[in-house]
Scaffold this motif. Structure first.
Motif, PDB file in Angstrom:
ATOM      1  N   THR A   9     -14.815 -28.346 -12.190  1.00 34.46           N
ATOM      2  CA  THR A   9     -15.602 -28.713 -11.015  1.00 34.46           C
ATOM      3  C   THR A   9     -17.104 -28.579 -11.249  1.00 34.46           C
ATOM      4  O   THR A   9     -17.903 -29.053 -10.450  1.00 34.46           O
ATOM      5  N   GLY A  10     -17.468 -27.885 -12.329  1.00 37.19           N
ATOM      6  CA  GLY A  10     -18.881 -27.642 -12.603  1.00 37.19           C
ATOM      7  C   GLY A  10     -19.362 -26.304 -12.065  1.00 37.19           C
ATOM      8  O   GLY A  10     -20.529 -25.956 -12.219  1.00 37.19           O
ATOM      9  N   PHE A  11     -18.473 -25.538 -11.464  1.00 38.70           N
ATOM     10  CA  PHE A  11     -18.840 -24.241 -10.896  1.00 38.70           C
ATOM     11  C   PHE A  11     -18.135 -23.121 -11.639  1.00 38.70           C
ATOM     12  O   PHE A  11     -17.030 -23.295 -12.145  1.00 38.70           O
ATOM     13  N   PRO A  51     -26.916 -32.378  -8.937  1.00 39.05           N
ATOM     14  CA  PRO A  51     -25.637 -31.710  -8.755  1.00 39.05           C
ATOM     15  C   PRO A  51     -24.432 -32.447  -9.351  1.00 39.05           C
ATOM     16  O   PRO A  51     -23.312 -31.972  -9.233  1.00 39.05           O
ATOM     17  N   ARG A  52     -24.650 -33.586  -9.999  1.00 41.33           N
ATOM     18  CA  ARG A  52     -23.524 -34.348 -10.575  1.00 41.33           C
ATOM     19  C   ARG A  52     -22.918 -33.609 -11.764  1.00 41.33           C
ATOM     20  O   ARG A  52     -23.652 -33.193 -12.659  1.00 41.33           O
ATOM     21  N   ASN A  53     -21.602 -33.510 -11.809  1.00 41.72           N
ATOM     22  CA  ASN A  53     -20.936 -32.841 -12.928  1.00 41.72           C
ATOM     23  C   ASN A  53     -20.315 -33.861 -13.888  1.00 41.72           C
ATOM     24  O   ASN A  53     -19.366 -33.549 -14.586  1.00 41.72           O
ATOM     25  N   PHE A  54     -20.858 -35.057 -13.920  1.00 42.99           N
ATOM     26  CA  PHE A  54     -20.299 -36.080 -14.806  1.00 42.99           C
ATOM     27  C   PHE A  54     -21.386 -37.007 -15.334  1.00 42.99           C
ATOM     28  O   PHE A  54     -22.396 -37.240 -14.695  1.00 42.99           O
ATOM     29  N   VAL A  68     -17.804 -46.160 -16.231  1.00 42.35           N
ATOM     30  CA  VAL A  68     -16.997 -45.146 -16.898  1.00 42.35           C
ATOM     31  C   VAL A  68     -17.586 -43.798 -16.509  1.00 42.35           C
ATOM     32  O   VAL A  68     -18.797 -43.592 -16.608  1.00 42.35           O
ATOM     33  N   LEU A  69     -16.738 -42.887 -16.056  1.00 41.34           N
ATOM     34  CA  LEU A  69     -17.156 -41.545 -15.680  1.00 41.34           C
ATOM     35  C   LEU A  69     -16.607 -40.574 -16.706  1.00 41.34           C
ATOM     36  O   LEU A  69     -15.480 -40.733 -17.173  1.00 41.34           O
ATOM     37  N   CYS A  70     -17.371 -39.538 -17.050  1.00 42.59           N
ATOM     38  CA  CYS A  70     -16.920 -38.518 -17.992  1.00 42.59           C
ATOM     39  C   CYS A  70     -17.331 -37.153 -17.461  1.00 42.59           C
ATOM     40  O   CYS A  70     -18.515 -36.873 -17.278  1.00 42.59           O
ATOM     41  N   ASN A  71     -16.342 -36.302 -17.207  1.00 42.28           N
ATOM     42  CA  ASN A  71     -16.629 -34.942 -16.768  1.00 42.28           C
ATOM     43  C   ASN A  71     -17.499 -34.287 -17.836  1.00 42.28           C
ATOM     44  O   ASN A  71     -17.284 -34.484 -19.030  1.00 42.28           O
ATOM     45  N   ASP A  72     -18.510 -33.515 -17.428  1.00 43.12           N
ATOM     46  CA  ASP A  72     -19.421 -32.952 -18.427  1.00 43.12           C
ATOM     47  C   ASP A  72     -18.932 -31.645 -19.056  1.00 43.12           C
ATOM     48  O   ASP A  72     -19.588 -31.109 -19.944  1.00 43.12           O
ATOM     49  N   SER A  73     -17.758 -31.143 -18.627  1.00 46.62           N
ATOM     50  CA  SER A  73     -17.187 -29.944 -19.249  1.00 46.62           C
ATOM     51  C   SER A  73     -15.927 -30.239 -20.040  1.00 46.62           C
ATOM     52  O   SER A  73     -15.564 -29.481 -20.929  1.00 46.62           O
ATOM     53  N   TYR A  74     -15.246 -31.297 -19.706  1.00 41.49           N
ATOM     54  CA  TYR A  74     -14.017 -31.704 -20.388  1.00 41.49           C
ATOM     55  C   TYR A  74     -14.104 -33.185 -20.729  1.00 41.49           C
ATOM     56  O   TYR A  74     -14.649 -33.963 -19.946  1.00 41.49           O
ATOM     57  N   GLU A 145     -12.019 -36.703  -6.822  1.00 39.36           N
ATOM     58  CA  GLU A 145     -13.210 -36.148  -6.187  1.00 39.36           C
ATOM     59  C   GLU A 145     -13.443 -34.690  -6.564  1.00 39.36           C
ATOM     60  O   GLU A 145     -14.529 -34.146  -6.295  1.00 39.36           O
ATOM     61  N   THR A 146     -12.464 -34.058  -7.173  1.00 39.87           N
ATOM     62  CA  THR A 146     -12.617 -32.685  -7.662  1.00 39.87           C
ATOM     63  C   THR A 146     -13.199 -32.694  -9.063  1.00 39.87           C
ATOM     64  O   THR A 146     -14.118 -31.947  -9.376  1.00 39.87           O
ATOM     65  N   VAL A 147     -12.688 -33.581  -9.907  1.00 38.17           N
ATOM     66  CA  VAL A 147     -13.115 -33.652 -11.310  1.00 38.17           C
ATOM     67  C   VAL A 147     -14.475 -34.298 -11.447  1.00 38.17           C
ATOM     68  O   VAL A 147     -15.267 -33.928 -12.319  1.00 38.17           O
ATOM     69  N   PHE A 148     -14.793 -35.253 -10.586  1.00 34.33           N
ATOM     70  CA  PHE A 148     -16.071 -35.972 -10.629  1.00 34.33           C
ATOM     71  C   PHE A 148     -16.756 -35.772  -9.281  1.00 34.33           C
ATOM     72  O   PHE A 148     -16.403 -36.425  -8.295  1.00 34.33           O
ATOM     73  N   ASN A 149     -17.711 -34.849  -9.235  1.00 32.42           N
ATOM     74  CA  ASN A 149     -18.331 -34.543  -7.939  1.00 32.42           C
ATOM     75  C   ASN A 149     -19.826 -34.356  -8.051  1.00 32.42           C
ATOM     76  O   ASN A 149     -20.383 -34.245  -9.145  1.00 32.42           O
ATOM     77  N   SER A 150     -20.456 -34.322  -6.895  1.00 31.51           N
ATOM     78  CA  SER A 150     -21.906 -34.051  -6.766  1.00 31.51           C
ATOM     79  C   SER A 150     -22.131 -32.949  -5.755  1.00 31.51           C
ATOM     80  O   SER A 150     -23.025 -33.023  -4.924  1.00 31.51           O
ATOM     81  N   TRP A 151     -21.303 -31.918  -5.832  1.00 34.97           N
ATOM     82  CA  TRP A 151     -21.427 -30.801  -4.904  1.00 34.97           C
ATOM     83  C   TRP A 151     -22.643 -29.972  -5.270  1.00 34.97           C
ATOM     84  O   TRP A 151     -22.980 -29.789  -6.419  1.00 34.97           O
ATOM     85  N   ASP A 152     -23.326 -29.428  -4.252  1.00 39.15           N
ATOM     86  CA  ASP A 152     -24.459 -28.540  -4.539  1.00 39.15           C
ATOM     87  C   ASP A 152     -24.320 -27.264  -3.756  1.00 39.15           C
ATOM     88  O   ASP A 152     -23.477 -27.038  -2.984  1.00 39.15           O
TER      89      ASP A 152
END
Length: 152
Positions: A9-11, A51-54, A68-74, A145-152
């Protein structure tokens, strides 16, 4: 059952170790390979930034234009239609025929069906406390929406 890994999730809490990031350079290279396989071009690549994690990239091919979206941790990638800014959850698309290029480069290609799945349909046991708190706050309706989010 698909498993959401700690940090996706980036958190994270302060006690949890950092995850090694998926380098934007690696993602960019895979996008260029995919564009060649699709007989297309990469229009733009955007690196993840709070806040984007992708990361994201737009590929234009004869069959159409996809983001194309890519999670920044996986190294998990997904495809979406018409994404230029914030992600619209309804925009997730089925992987195109050239998506196998990402698999060959070490990425996991996520299906539209998986992305649309509710969180109770996947294994969330590895998620950390900070992530669970964010999920409780943001209440994402699905995996995408969990894997690719912009939560802050």
């Amino acid at each position: 059952m698909f498993r959401l890994e700690r940090g996706v999730t980036g958190f994270r809490s302060g006690r949890e170790p950092d995850l090694p990031p998926v380098a934007a350079r690696t993602f960019r290279g895979a996008c260029h390979e995919a564009a060649r396989a699709a007989d297309g071009t990469v229009e733009q690549v955007t690196e993840s930034a709070y806040p984007r994690n992708f990361h994201s990239a737009v590929i234009r091919a004869p069959s159409g234009r996809l983001t194309v979206l890519c999670n920044d941790s996986y190294p998990w990638v997904a495809f979406a239609e018409g994404v230029t800014g914030d992600l619209d959850p309804k925009a997730f698309a089925d992987p195109p025929s050239w998506a196998g290029t990402f698999t060959g480069a070490g990425f996991v290609v996520m299906s539209r069906r998986l992305l649309a799945s509710p969180l109770d349909a996947v294994d969330t046991g590895a998620l950390g406390t900070a992530e669970r708190l964010q999920i409780d706050s943001w209440r994402p309706p699905n995996v995408g929406e969990t894997v690719f989010n912009s939560w802050d």
